[in-house]
Write a protein that holds these residues in place. Structure first.
Motif, short mmCIF file in Angstrom:
data_model
loop_
_atom_site.label_atom_id
_atom_site.label_comp_id
_atom_site.label_asym_id
_atom_site.label_seq_id
_atom_site.Cartn_x
_atom_site.Cartn_y
_atom_site.Cartn_z
N LEU A 234 -95.33 -48.71 17.38
CA LEU A 234 -94.49 -49.90 17.33
C LEU A 234 -93.90 -49.99 15.93
N ALA A 235 -92.61 -50.13 15.83
CA ALA A 235 -91.96 -50.34 14.54
C ALA A 235 -90.89 -51.40 14.72
N GLY A 236 -90.54 -52.05 13.63
CA GLY A 236 -89.51 -53.07 13.74
C GLY A 236 -89.52 -54.00 12.55
N TYR A 237 -88.61 -54.94 12.59
CA TYR A 237 -88.48 -55.92 11.50
C TYR A 237 -89.71 -56.81 11.47
N THR A 238 -90.02 -57.31 10.28
CA THR A 238 -91.16 -58.20 10.17
C THR A 238 -90.96 -59.46 11.03
N ASN A 239 -92.01 -59.87 11.68
CA ASN A 239 -92.01 -61.07 12.55
C ASN A 239 -91.15 -60.89 13.80
N ALA A 240 -90.95 -59.62 14.22
CA ALA A 240 -90.19 -59.37 15.45
C ALA A 240 -91.06 -59.50 16.69
N GLY A 241 -92.38 -59.58 16.52
CA GLY A 241 -93.28 -59.74 17.65
C GLY A 241 -94.01 -58.46 18.04
N VAL B 117 -87.19 -55.49 18.41
CA VAL B 117 -86.13 -56.29 17.79
C VAL B 117 -86.26 -57.73 18.27
N ASP B 118 -86.17 -58.67 17.35
CA ASP B 118 -86.16 -60.09 17.71
C ASP B 118 -84.74 -60.44 18.15
N VAL B 119 -84.51 -60.46 19.46
CA VAL B 119 -83.16 -60.68 19.97
C VAL B 119 -82.74 -62.14 19.84
N SER B 120 -83.68 -63.03 19.49
CA SER B 120 -83.33 -64.43 19.25
C SER B 120 -82.88 -64.67 17.82
N ASP B 121 -82.99 -63.65 16.96
CA ASP B 121 -82.58 -63.78 15.57
C ASP B 121 -81.05 -63.87 15.49
N PRO B 122 -80.51 -64.59 14.49
CA PRO B 122 -79.05 -64.69 14.37
C PRO B 122 -78.37 -63.34 14.11
N ASP B 123 -79.11 -62.37 13.54
CA ASP B 123 -78.49 -61.09 13.20
C ASP B 123 -79.39 -59.93 13.64
N PRO B 124 -79.53 -59.71 14.96
CA PRO B 124 -80.39 -58.59 15.40
C PRO B 124 -79.84 -57.23 15.01
N GLU C 237 -86.76 -42.88 20.80
CA GLU C 237 -86.83 -44.32 20.55
C GLU C 237 -86.44 -45.12 21.78
N ILE C 238 -87.23 -46.16 22.05
CA ILE C 238 -86.86 -47.19 23.02
C ILE C 238 -86.68 -48.48 22.24
N VAL C 239 -85.51 -49.10 22.33
CA VAL C 239 -85.27 -50.38 21.67
C VAL C 239 -85.82 -51.48 22.57
N VAL C 240 -86.78 -52.23 22.07
CA VAL C 240 -87.41 -53.32 22.83
C VAL C 240 -86.85 -54.64 22.32
N LEU C 241 -86.00 -55.27 23.12
CA LEU C 241 -85.41 -56.55 22.75
C LEU C 241 -86.39 -57.65 23.12
N ASN C 242 -87.15 -58.09 22.13
CA ASN C 242 -88.23 -59.05 22.35
C ASN C 242 -87.74 -60.49 22.20
N LYS C 243 -88.57 -61.43 22.64
CA LYS C 243 -88.30 -62.87 22.59
C LYS C 243 -87.11 -63.25 23.48
N ALA C 244 -87.07 -62.61 24.66
CA ALA C 244 -85.99 -62.89 25.60
C ALA C 244 -85.99 -64.35 26.04
N ASP C 245 -87.16 -64.99 26.05
CA ASP C 245 -87.25 -66.38 26.50
C ASP C 245 -86.59 -67.35 25.54
N ALA C 246 -86.35 -66.92 24.28
CA ALA C 246 -85.75 -67.81 23.29
C ALA C 246 -84.36 -67.35 22.87
N ALA C 247 -83.83 -66.31 23.50
CA ALA C 247 -82.58 -65.70 23.04
C ALA C 247 -81.37 -66.29 23.73
N ASP C 248 -80.23 -66.19 23.07
CA ASP C 248 -78.95 -66.61 23.63
C ASP C 248 -78.48 -65.52 24.61
N PRO C 249 -78.11 -65.88 25.84
CA PRO C 249 -77.69 -64.87 26.83
C PRO C 249 -76.54 -64.00 26.36
N GLN C 250 -75.61 -64.56 25.60
CA GLN C 250 -74.50 -63.77 25.10
C GLN C 250 -74.97 -62.72 24.10
#
Length: 496
Positions: free
Chosen positions: A281-288, A363-370, A391-404
């Motif tokens: 698992l790798a990613g930005y800090t606090n991405a989940g 990736v925290d997909v709810s972040d303003p700048d994923p 690599e598989i990009v895992v778009l996490n925090k889907a429950d809090a993300a903007d659909p667009q």
């Protein structure tokens, strides 16, 4: 307000007008009118310090305020905006504010200066440094944090002007790492990085740290006679002595880390010998990442809504839907402008990523700048030699993300899976994607395994790719893809 002292609060400027970013200048421009050529600011206006709105963390509850005043440093943030848009510069300063809060500080204010490059003497220039001193005095701050890595000269000169402690982004991240390190290896890695940072920044105050005991020269008195009585002969200044001790301690720490790295390397080799694929698992800090590890394996590792909550790698075993075993390693999070000395110090830990068979880029997909998160992580992956790991990009925090935002990221990253580690949404799809991307065993076998050798059948299930299994009177007919070691063990039972 004159140009010589132009400290602009964005929310107070042109309050009733709406603006867009002019990409040519990075300044705000009025959208009305076809012939409008952008807001033509004077040079002093473009280079002035601009306050970033919404960074203050002052509290309203009196008891909480009294408690936090006892333990929190009061800080002002300052950044130099020399590339990108104003929004990107402010996003960087907001991230610095989050880092400062994680370190245990109370953010009072934040300002940005627009200039081509940081000033080599005071980072923001002598005039703006004096303006910053006024901001520090008016807010009652006791620390200034700069959004960049300062040279020793910049640190000294800016501190001399603002009259309070000055800390740069690197020192701030090192402080957070020092607070969160738990294992012996993690503490040693942080200590090494801190010493590497500290070494060129040692300095004495007045004569108290300049006890010259060497360089006697040709004798005599005055300027040509060295330091006078009791200063000639072998010896070194206090700073030189401190530097030598730091270098010696760094050498010891490197030897200790090398020994601990051997143990970690041995564990990885054992897993490879057992033909167990490794997923990292790798990613930005606090991405989940830790939350996702718990969801995939039930590991129960620490989950905290804080930057760099995980420093020590955790390796857990998991199973695909077909029963194939693999390991998942949780690693330290990345951040924009992650200091190179931290990458060097944590290299043995980051090897878990570089040596993996598959990378889950969370990736925290709810972040303003994923997109910015992805770019920062891939930059570090390239530095540690992990850019070629599948690599598989895992778009996490889907429950809090903007659909667009979700739709945009799925278009941008075709090999991506949308999940929520908190609710479990999409985890089944992630397991399927992991199973499809795990490396396939090299050798195909067709064997009739006696019922007394159920251990071999179990190994096929856990480490191989089972194609078919038939139970006959004399044993179990197995058609599977396995590694070379297991293929050799099954060779004596090859089906006729």
């Amino acid at each position: 307000m004159t140009n010589s002292r132009h400290l602009v609060h964005q929310s107070d400027t042109h309050e009733e007008e709406r603006y867009r970013v002019d990409p040519r200048y990075g300044v705000e421009a009025e959208p009305d009118g076809d012939d409008y050529d952008g807001e033509q600011l004077d040079l002093a206006d473009r280079q002035s310090l601009r306050r970033v709105v919404g960074l203050s963390t002052e509290l309203e509850d009196v008891s909480e305020v009294e408690y936090r005043q006892l333990r929190l440093e009061r800080v002002v943030l300052v950044g130099v905006w020399n590339t990108g848009t104003a929004a990107e510069a402010e996003a960087s300063l907001r991230e610095l504010a989050a880092l400062a809060e994680t370190a245990g500080s109370q953010v009072l204010d934040g300002v940005i200066q627009r200039r081509e490059r940081p000033d080599p003497s005071t980072y923001i220039g002598s005039g703006k440094a004096r303006e910053l001193r006024d901001v520090v005095a008016s807010t009652g701050a006791d620390t200034v944090i700069c959004d960049g890595e300062l040279t020793p000269a910049q640190l000294i000169h800016l501190e001399d002007v603002v009259k309070v402690k000055v800390v740069d982004r690197t020192a701030l991240i090192l402080d957070i790492f020092a607070q969160h390190a738990r294992s012996r290896e993690g503490k040693a890695q942080v200590a090494l990085a801190q010493m590497q940072y500290m070494l060129p920044r040692l300095r004495g105050w007045g004569q108290s740290l300049s006890r010259q005991m060497g360089g006697g020269g040709s004798g005599g008195s005055g300027a040509g006679g060295g330091g006078g009585i009791a200063t000639r002969g072998p010896g070194e200044t206090k700073i030189e002595l401190d530097r030598r001790r730091i270098r010696e301690k760094m050498a010891r720490t490197r030897r200790e880390l090398a020994e601990m790295g051997k143990s970690r390397s041995t564990q990885r080799q054992e897993r490879k010998r057992g033909a167990v694929p490794a997923v990292a698992l790798a990613g930005y800090t606090n991405a989940g990442k830790s939350s996702l590890l718990n969801r995939l394996t039930g590991a129960g590792v620490l989950v905290e809504d804080a930057l760099f909550a995980t420093l020590d790698p955790t390796v857990r075993r998991a199973q695909s839907s077909s029963g194939r075993a693999f390991t998942i390693a949780d690693t330290v999070g990345f951040v924009r402008h992650l200091p190179h000395l931290l990458i060097d110090a944590f290299r043995s830990t980051l090897e878990e990523v570089a040596d993996a068979d598959l990378l889950l880029h969370v990736v925290d997909v709810s972040d303003p700048d994923p997109e910015g998160q992805i770019a920062a992580v891939r930059e570090v992956l390239q530095e540690i030699g992990a850019e070629k790991v599948p690599e598989i990009v895992v778009l996490n925090k889907a429950d809090a993300a903007d659909p667009q935002t979700v739709a945009r990221m799925l278009r941008r990253e075709p090999h991506a899976v949308l999940v929520s580690a908190r609710t479990g949404e999409g985890v089944d799809k992630l397991f399927a994607a992991i199973e499809a991307d795990l490396p396939r065993p090299a050798v195909e076998v067709d064997a009739l395994v006696p019922y007394g050798r159920g251990d071999l059948v179990a190994r096929v299930h856990s480490t191989g790719e089972l194609l078919s299994e038939t139970h006959l009177e004399t044993g179990t007919r197995i058609v599977a893809r396995v590694d070379a070691t297991l293929a050799a063990a099954l060779g004596e039972f090859a089906a006729a």
